[in-house]
Scaffold this motif. Structure first.
Motif: not given
Length: 114
Positions: A55-56, A58-59, A62-63, A76-77, A79-80, A87, A90
């Motif tokens: 998750l981190i 992924s975030a 994305v960010s 990103g938030a 996504a986390s 995801l 997205y």
């Protein structure tokens, strides 16, 4: 890219259905269970910790893809905590915008043009 978008749609529907059943049977109280399993230092906790690391990542991706802009940080938030539910949606959207250009899908329009 069509096959990828179909996969994202299938994953979105599957995880949405699974999540709805889980919430109906166990409620929204995920956080104590998620971190409690990690605190127990057993296999369920190891899986949760591994998933949290994904998750981190992924975030961050994305960010980064959005140049850490306000929108990128907001996505990103989401996504986390949103996991595959976020995801898959997205990636379905940005894959459609990339029109088959995998470089653009992964890097974003600006970086892909460089």
């Amino acid at each position: 890219m069509l096959a990828f978008r179909i996969l994202m749609a299938v994953l979105f529907v599957a995880i949405t259905g699974y999540t709805m059943v889980t919430i109906a049977n166990h409620g929204w109280n995920l956080v104590p269970i998620f971190f409690g399993d990690m605190a127990a230092m057993a296999w369920p906790g190891q899986f949760n910790f591994d998933f949290m690391c994904f998750l981190i990542l992924s975030a961050l991706w994305v960010s980064w893809r959005h140049h850490f802009s306000g929108l990128g940080l907001m996505l990103g938030a989401i996504a986390s905590v949103g996991g595959m539910l976020f995801l898959s949606a997205y990636l379905f959207i940005v894959a459609g915008q990339a029109n088959g250009n995998v470089r653009e899908l992964l890097l974003g329009k600006v970086r892909a043009a460089e």
